[in-house]
Design a protein around this motif. Sequence first.
Motif, mmCIF file in Angstrom:
data_model
loop_
_atom_site.group_PDB
_atom_site.id
_atom_site.type_symbol
_atom_site.label_atom_id
_atom_site.label_comp_id
_atom_site.label_asym_id
_atom_site.label_seq_id
_atom_site.Cartn_x
_atom_site.Cartn_y
_atom_site.Cartn_z
ATOM 1 N N UNK A 132 34.562 35.426 80.466
ATOM 2 C CA UNK A 132 33.822 36.419 79.690
ATOM 3 C C UNK A 132 32.562 35.799 79.068
ATOM 4 N N UNK A 133 31.973 34.850 79.768
ATOM 5 C CA UNK A 133 30.762 34.214 79.283
ATOM 6 C C UNK A 133 30.994 33.147 78.234
ATOM 7 N N UNK A 134 32.259 32.865 77.946
ATOM 8 C CA UNK A 134 32.581 31.892 76.904
ATOM 9 C C UNK A 134 32.592 30.466 77.428
ATOM 10 N N UNK A 135 32.663 29.505 76.515
ATOM 11 C CA UNK A 135 32.615 28.090 76.912
ATOM 12 C C UNK A 135 33.946 27.591 77.466
ATOM 13 N N UNK A 136 33.871 26.540 78.240
ATOM 14 C CA UNK A 136 35.037 25.824 78.737
ATOM 15 C C UNK A 136 34.912 24.357 78.336
ATOM 16 N N UNK A 137 36.008 23.771 77.918
ATOM 17 C CA UNK A 137 36.003 22.366 77.517
ATOM 18 C C UNK A 137 37.055 21.614 78.312
ATOM 19 N N UNK A 138 36.684 20.459 78.849
ATOM 20 C CA UNK A 138 37.632 19.627 79.574
ATOM 21 C C UNK A 138 38.402 18.780 78.571
ATOM 22 N N UNK A 139 39.702 19.057 78.463
ATOM 23 C CA UNK A 139 40.546 18.344 77.505
ATOM 24 C C UNK A 139 41.110 17.053 78.075
ATOM 25 N N UNK A 140 41.366 17.038 79.371
ATOM 26 C CA UNK A 140 41.946 15.862 80.019
ATOM 27 C C UNK A 140 41.391 15.753 81.424
ATOM 28 N N UNK A 141 41.258 14.517 81.897
ATOM 29 C CA UNK A 141 40.705 14.260 83.226
ATOM 30 C C UNK A 141 41.411 13.052 83.822
ATOM 31 N N UNK A 142 41.988 13.232 85.017
ATOM 32 C CA UNK A 142 42.673 12.149 85.716
ATOM 33 C C UNK A 142 42.048 11.999 87.099
ATOM 34 N N UNK A 143 41.479 10.842 87.365
ATOM 35 C CA UNK A 143 40.882 10.580 88.677
ATOM 36 C C UNK A 143 41.978 10.393 89.716
ATOM 37 N N UNK A 144 41.691 10.854 90.944
ATOM 38 C CA UNK A 144 42.671 10.751 92.024
ATOM 39 C C UNK A 144 42.130 9.997 93.231
ATOM 40 N N UNK A 145 41.125 9.191 93.036
ATOM 41 C CA UNK A 145 40.579 8.432 94.149
ATOM 42 C C UNK A 145 39.229 7.861 93.802
ATOM 43 N N UNK A 146 38.607 7.238 94.781
ATOM 44 C CA UNK A 146 37.311 6.608 94.562
ATOM 45 C C UNK A 146 36.195 7.621 94.390
ATOM 46 N N UNK A 147 36.308 8.777 95.031
ATOM 47 C CA UNK A 147 35.313 9.833 94.902
ATOM 48 C C UNK A 147 35.531 10.569 93.582
ATOM 49 N N UNK A 148 34.463 10.708 92.791
ATOM 50 C CA UNK A 148 34.572 11.365 91.492
ATOM 51 C C UNK A 148 34.997 12.825 91.615
ATOM 52 N N UNK A 149 34.837 13.410 92.804
ATOM 53 C CA UNK A 149 35.221 14.797 92.997
ATOM 54 C C UNK A 149 36.713 15.013 93.161
#
Length: 318
Positions: free
Chosen positions: A159-176
Amino acid sequence: MQVTWVEHAEYDEVMIHPLYRPLLRSGLALGARRWLATLQRQCQSLAILMSSSIPADDSTAAIMPAGRRSMLKLAQRMTENFCAGVCASSAREWSKLGGGVNIGEDVRVMTRQSVADPGEPPGVVLSAATAVWLPVSPQRLFDFLRDEQQRSQWDILSNGGPMQEMAHIAKGQNAGNAVSLLRASVSILALHFHYFRFVLCIKAANANQSSMLILQETCTDASSSLVVYAPVDIPAMHLVMNGGDSAYVALLPSGFAILPDGGSGGLKPQDGSLLTVAFQILVNSQPTAKLTVESVETVNNLISCTVQKIKAALNCEA
Protein backbone atom coordinates in the motif's frame (compact mmCIF):
# COMPACT_ATOMS: atom_id res chain seq x y z
CA MET A 1 38.12 -33.76 -11.96
CA GLN A 2 36.55 -33.37 -15.39
CA VAL A 3 32.84 -33.83 -15.92
CA THR A 4 31.44 -34.52 -19.38
CA TRP A 5 27.76 -33.76 -19.62
CA VAL A 6 25.77 -34.45 -22.79
CA GLU A 7 22.17 -33.28 -23.07
CA HIS A 8 19.64 -34.58 -25.57
CA ALA A 9 16.20 -33.01 -25.67
CA GLU A 10 13.31 -33.48 -28.05
CA TYR A 11 10.10 -31.48 -27.90
CA ASP A 12 7.19 -30.48 -30.09
CA GLU A 13 7.58 -26.74 -30.63
CA VAL A 14 3.91 -26.41 -31.50
CA MET A 15 3.12 -27.24 -27.87
CA ILE A 16 5.48 -24.51 -26.58
CA HIS A 17 4.19 -21.01 -25.87
CA PRO A 18 5.69 -18.55 -28.40
CA LEU A 19 7.34 -16.60 -25.56
CA TYR A 20 9.53 -19.57 -24.70
CA ARG A 21 10.46 -20.86 -28.15
CA PRO A 22 13.59 -18.66 -28.55
CA LEU A 23 14.78 -19.76 -25.12
CA LEU A 24 14.46 -23.43 -26.02
CA ARG A 25 16.08 -22.93 -29.41
CA SER A 26 19.05 -21.20 -27.78
CA GLY A 27 19.79 -24.25 -25.63
CA LEU A 28 19.58 -22.22 -22.42
CA ALA A 29 16.38 -23.85 -21.20
CA LEU A 30 17.48 -27.50 -21.26
CA GLY A 31 21.22 -27.34 -21.84
CA ALA A 32 24.03 -28.49 -19.59
CA ARG A 33 25.08 -24.92 -18.81
CA ARG A 34 21.76 -24.35 -17.02
CA TRP A 35 22.03 -27.52 -14.93
CA LEU A 36 25.68 -26.90 -14.01
CA ALA A 37 24.93 -23.34 -12.92
CA THR A 38 22.01 -24.54 -10.82
CA LEU A 39 24.07 -27.34 -9.26
CA GLN A 40 26.84 -24.91 -8.35
CA ARG A 41 24.38 -22.57 -6.65
CA GLN A 42 22.67 -25.45 -4.85
CA CYS A 43 25.98 -26.85 -3.61
CA GLN A 44 26.89 -23.48 -2.11
CA SER A 45 23.49 -23.27 -0.47
CA LEU A 46 23.68 -26.77 1.01
CA ALA A 47 27.23 -26.16 2.25
CA ILE A 48 25.98 -23.20 4.29
CA LEU A 49 22.90 -25.05 5.54
CA MET A 50 25.02 -28.01 6.73
CA SER A 51 27.77 -25.84 8.20
CA SER A 52 28.26 -25.89 11.96
CA SER A 53 28.55 -22.10 11.89
CA ILE A 54 26.13 -20.35 9.54
CA PRO A 55 27.49 -16.92 8.55
CA ALA A 56 25.89 -13.95 10.27
CA ASP A 57 25.94 -10.21 9.74
CA ASP A 58 24.81 -7.37 11.99
CA SER A 59 21.15 -8.19 11.35
CA THR A 60 21.45 -11.84 12.43
CA ALA A 61 24.27 -11.73 14.98
CA ALA A 62 21.76 -11.97 17.82
CA ILE A 63 20.15 -15.09 16.32
CA MET A 64 21.72 -18.35 17.43
CA PRO A 65 23.10 -20.67 14.70
CA ALA A 66 20.21 -23.07 15.32
CA GLY A 67 17.78 -20.23 14.65
CA ARG A 68 19.53 -19.22 11.45
CA ARG A 69 19.51 -22.85 10.28
CA SER A 70 15.80 -23.11 11.04
CA MET A 71 15.16 -19.95 9.00
CA LEU A 72 17.10 -21.41 6.07
CA LYS A 73 15.11 -24.65 6.24
CA LEU A 74 11.83 -22.73 6.28
CA ALA A 75 12.93 -20.66 3.30
CA GLN A 76 14.01 -23.80 1.45
CA ARG A 77 10.59 -25.37 1.98
CA MET A 78 8.92 -22.12 0.93
CA THR A 79 10.81 -22.02 -2.37
CA GLU A 80 10.19 -25.72 -3.05
CA ASN A 81 6.47 -25.21 -2.43
CA PHE A 82 6.46 -22.19 -4.74
CA CYS A 83 8.00 -24.20 -7.57
CA ALA A 84 5.61 -27.09 -6.97
CA GLY A 85 2.68 -24.69 -6.90
CA VAL A 86 3.39 -23.26 -10.35
CA CYS A 87 4.26 -26.53 -12.08
CA ALA A 88 1.39 -28.28 -13.82
CA SER A 89 1.06 -32.06 -14.08
CA SER A 90 -1.44 -34.58 -15.35
CA ALA A 91 -3.00 -34.53 -11.88
CA ARG A 92 -2.97 -30.74 -11.54
CA GLU A 93 -3.70 -29.08 -14.84
CA TRP A 94 -3.87 -25.34 -15.44
CA SER A 95 -7.00 -23.69 -16.81
CA LYS A 96 -7.00 -20.41 -18.68
CA LEU A 97 -8.58 -17.54 -16.77
CA GLY A 98 -11.04 -15.83 -19.08
CA GLY A 99 -12.32 -12.29 -19.03
CA GLY A 100 -11.15 -9.19 -17.27
CA VAL A 101 -7.48 -9.31 -18.26
CA ASN A 102 -6.95 -6.20 -20.31
CA ILE A 103 -3.15 -6.10 -20.53
CA GLY A 104 -2.54 -9.07 -22.80
CA GLU A 105 -1.44 -11.70 -20.28
CA ASP A 106 -2.71 -15.28 -20.29
CA VAL A 107 -3.51 -15.93 -16.64
CA ARG A 108 -3.70 -19.61 -15.73
CA VAL A 109 -5.28 -20.93 -12.55
CA MET A 110 -5.68 -24.19 -10.71
CA THR A 111 -7.12 -25.11 -7.33
CA ARG A 112 -6.30 -27.76 -4.78
CA GLN A 113 -7.45 -28.80 -1.35
CA SER A 114 -5.00 -28.44 1.51
CA VAL A 115 -5.79 -31.00 4.21
CA ALA A 116 -3.75 -32.20 7.19
CA ASP A 117 -0.56 -30.46 6.04
CA PRO A 118 1.05 -28.64 8.99
CA GLY A 119 3.11 -26.55 6.58
CA GLU A 120 0.06 -25.00 4.90
CA PRO A 121 -3.16 -23.40 6.12
CA PRO A 122 -6.11 -25.78 5.58
CA GLY A 123 -8.66 -24.98 2.90
CA VAL A 124 -8.97 -24.31 -0.81
CA VAL A 125 -5.78 -22.94 -2.35
CA LEU A 126 -5.94 -21.04 -5.61
CA SER A 127 -2.72 -20.94 -7.65
CA ALA A 128 -2.50 -18.39 -10.44
CA ALA A 129 0.35 -17.56 -12.79
CA THR A 130 1.17 -15.63 -15.91
CA ALA A 131 4.30 -15.02 -17.97
CA VAL A 132 5.27 -11.80 -19.75
CA TRP A 133 8.21 -10.53 -21.78
CA LEU A 134 9.94 -7.39 -20.53
CA PRO A 135 12.57 -5.38 -22.45
CA VAL A 136 14.99 -5.30 -19.51
CA SER A 137 17.91 -7.57 -18.65
CA PRO A 138 17.32 -10.46 -16.22
CA GLN A 139 19.86 -8.96 -13.80
CA ARG A 140 18.13 -5.59 -13.70
CA LEU A 141 14.73 -7.21 -13.20
CA PHE A 142 16.05 -9.46 -10.43
CA ASP A 143 17.74 -6.56 -8.61
CA PHE A 144 14.54 -4.54 -8.78
CA LEU A 145 12.23 -7.26 -7.46
CA ARG A 146 14.49 -8.29 -4.57
CA ASP A 147 15.07 -4.74 -3.33
CA GLU A 148 12.89 -4.08 -0.28
CA GLN A 149 13.33 -0.33 -0.79
CA GLN A 150 11.55 -0.57 -4.15
CA ARG A 151 8.99 -3.16 -3.14
CA SER A 152 6.19 -0.62 -2.71
CA GLN A 153 6.35 0.04 -6.47
CA TRP A 154 4.90 -3.39 -7.28
CA ASP A 155 3.63 -5.07 -4.11
CA ILE A 156 -0.03 -4.19 -3.68
CA LEU A 157 0.10 -5.40 -0.07
CA SER A 158 2.58 -2.68 0.81
CA ASN A 159 0.00 0.00 0.00
CA GLY A 160 2.91 2.33 -0.73
CA GLY A 161 4.36 1.83 2.74
CA PRO A 162 7.98 1.16 3.69
CA MET A 163 9.67 -2.21 4.03
CA GLN A 164 12.57 -2.87 6.38
CA GLU A 165 14.96 -5.81 6.23
CA MET A 166 15.15 -7.20 9.76
CA ALA A 167 17.41 -10.17 9.05
CA HIS A 168 19.64 -11.26 6.19
CA ILE A 169 21.39 -14.62 5.71
CA ALA A 170 23.71 -15.12 2.74
CA LYS A 171 23.42 -18.43 0.91
CA GLY A 172 26.45 -18.34 -1.35
CA GLN A 173 29.14 -16.25 -2.95
CA ASN A 174 26.65 -14.30 -5.07
CA ALA A 175 25.02 -11.50 -3.05
CA GLY A 176 21.73 -12.31 -4.79
CA ASN A 177 21.46 -15.68 -3.03
CA ALA A 178 20.02 -14.90 0.38
CA VAL A 179 17.17 -15.29 2.84
CA SER A 180 15.62 -12.15 4.28
CA LEU A 181 13.01 -11.32 6.87
CA LEU A 182 11.11 -8.14 6.00
CA ARG A 183 8.93 -6.06 8.26
CA ALA A 184 5.93 -4.27 6.86
CA SER A 185 3.91 -1.38 8.25
CA VAL A 186 0.75 -2.04 10.27
CA SER A 187 -1.45 -0.73 7.44
CA ILE A 188 -0.39 -3.70 5.28
CA LEU A 189 -2.16 -6.13 7.57
CA ALA A 190 -5.47 -4.32 7.21
CA LEU A 191 -5.14 -4.40 3.43
CA HIS A 192 -4.12 -8.05 3.60
CA PHE A 193 -7.32 -8.89 5.49
CA HIS A 194 -9.51 -6.78 3.24
CA TYR A 195 -8.06 -7.93 -0.04
CA PHE A 196 -7.93 -11.68 0.47
CA ARG A 197 -10.15 -12.15 3.54
CA PHE A 198 -7.40 -14.21 5.08
CA VAL A 199 -7.79 -15.39 8.65
CA LEU A 200 -4.42 -14.84 10.31
CA CYS A 201 -3.60 -15.16 13.99
CA ILE A 202 -1.09 -12.38 14.45
CA LYS A 203 -0.35 -10.46 17.63
CA ALA A 204 1.61 -7.25 17.88
CA ALA A 205 3.09 -5.81 21.04
CA ASN A 206 1.82 -2.33 20.27
CA ALA A 207 0.37 -0.23 17.48
CA ASN A 208 3.81 0.95 16.38
CA GLN A 209 5.10 -2.57 15.85
CA SER A 210 4.61 -4.50 12.64
CA SER A 211 1.87 -7.12 12.74
CA MET A 212 3.13 -9.09 9.76
CA LEU A 213 6.50 -10.29 8.60
CA ILE A 214 7.52 -11.41 5.12
CA LEU A 215 10.00 -14.23 4.63
CA GLN A 216 11.81 -13.89 1.31
CA GLU A 217 14.35 -16.02 -0.51
CA THR A 218 16.23 -14.84 -3.57
CA CYS A 219 18.16 -17.24 -5.81
CA THR A 220 20.19 -16.46 -8.90
CA ASP A 221 22.77 -18.03 -11.20
CA ALA A 222 23.85 -17.69 -14.81
CA SER A 223 20.68 -19.35 -16.09
CA SER A 224 17.76 -18.02 -14.04
CA SER A 225 16.60 -16.23 -10.90
CA LEU A 226 13.84 -16.59 -8.30
CA VAL A 227 12.28 -14.17 -5.85
CA VAL A 228 9.95 -16.05 -3.50
CA TYR A 229 8.15 -14.69 -0.46
CA ALA A 230 5.35 -15.48 1.98
CA PRO A 231 3.68 -13.62 4.84
CA VAL A 232 4.37 -15.18 8.24
CA ASP A 233 3.15 -14.25 11.68
CA ILE A 234 5.39 -12.98 14.43
CA PRO A 235 4.94 -15.83 16.98
CA ALA A 236 5.84 -18.42 14.33
CA MET A 237 8.98 -16.56 13.32
CA HIS A 238 10.02 -16.09 16.94
CA LEU A 239 9.80 -19.87 17.31
CA VAL A 240 11.89 -20.40 14.18
CA MET A 241 14.54 -17.84 15.14
CA ASN A 242 14.88 -19.56 18.51
CA GLY A 243 15.74 -22.80 16.70
CA GLY A 244 12.24 -24.33 16.74
CA ASP A 245 10.92 -26.77 14.15
CA SER A 246 9.99 -24.79 11.03
CA ALA A 247 7.99 -27.68 9.56
CA TYR A 248 4.90 -26.52 11.45
CA VAL A 249 4.95 -22.95 10.18
CA ALA A 250 2.06 -22.59 7.74
CA LEU A 251 2.73 -20.48 4.67
CA LEU A 252 1.65 -20.03 1.06
CA PRO A 253 4.48 -18.67 -1.09
CA SER A 254 4.17 -16.35 -4.05
CA GLY A 255 6.84 -14.81 -6.21
CA PHE A 256 8.65 -14.48 -9.50
CA ALA A 257 10.78 -16.60 -11.81
CA ILE A 258 13.10 -14.79 -14.23
CA LEU A 259 14.61 -16.30 -17.38
CA PRO A 260 16.58 -14.78 -20.27
CA ASP A 261 14.47 -14.55 -23.41
CA GLY A 262 17.04 -16.46 -25.46
CA GLY A 263 16.95 -13.90 -28.25
CA SER A 264 20.75 -13.72 -28.51
CA GLY A 265 21.78 -16.55 -26.27
CA GLY A 266 21.00 -14.61 -23.12
CA LEU A 267 24.53 -13.19 -23.02
CA LYS A 268 24.03 -9.50 -23.83
CA PRO A 269 23.04 -6.87 -21.21
CA GLN A 270 20.29 -5.56 -23.48
CA ASP A 271 18.57 -8.93 -23.73
CA GLY A 272 14.98 -9.09 -22.56
CA SER A 273 13.52 -11.20 -19.76
CA LEU A 274 10.75 -13.74 -19.38
CA LEU A 275 8.99 -13.03 -16.10
CA THR A 276 6.64 -15.51 -14.47
CA VAL A 277 4.38 -13.98 -11.82
CA ALA A 278 2.70 -16.51 -9.53
CA PHE A 279 0.48 -16.30 -6.47
CA GLN A 280 -0.92 -18.93 -4.13
CA ILE A 281 -3.92 -17.74 -2.16
CA LEU A 282 -6.11 -19.38 0.47
CA VAL A 283 -9.58 -18.54 -0.81
CA ASN A 284 -11.56 -20.56 1.74
CA SER A 285 -10.63 -22.18 5.03
CA GLN A 286 -12.93 -25.15 4.31
CA PRO A 287 -11.22 -27.78 2.09
CA THR A 288 -14.59 -28.86 0.61
CA ALA A 289 -15.67 -25.35 -0.40
CA LYS A 290 -16.17 -24.42 -4.04
CA LEU A 291 -14.21 -21.76 -5.89
CA THR A 292 -16.22 -18.55 -6.19
CA VAL A 293 -16.34 -15.95 -8.95
CA GLU A 294 -15.20 -13.36 -6.43
CA SER A 295 -12.03 -15.34 -5.73
CA VAL A 296 -11.23 -15.65 -9.42
CA GLU A 297 -11.79 -11.92 -9.95
CA THR A 298 -9.56 -11.12 -6.98
CA VAL A 299 -6.60 -13.09 -8.27
CA ASN A 300 -7.20 -11.79 -11.79
CA ASN A 301 -7.00 -8.21 -10.54
CA LEU A 302 -4.01 -8.98 -8.34
CA ILE A 303 -1.89 -10.43 -11.16
CA SER A 304 -2.94 -7.76 -13.65
CA CYS A 305 -2.17 -4.96 -11.18
CA THR A 306 1.19 -6.45 -10.22
CA VAL A 307 2.32 -6.80 -13.84
CA GLN A 308 1.19 -3.28 -14.64
CA LYS A 309 3.08 -1.86 -11.64
CA ILE A 310 6.29 -3.68 -12.60
CA LYS A 311 6.04 -2.44 -16.18
CA ALA A 312 5.47 1.12 -15.03
CA ALA A 313 8.33 1.04 -12.53
CA LEU A 314 10.75 -0.22 -15.20
CA ASN A 315 9.46 2.15 -17.89
CA CYS A 316 8.42 -0.63 -20.25
CA GLU A 317 4.67 -0.11 -20.54
CA ALA A 318 4.78 0.54 -24.28
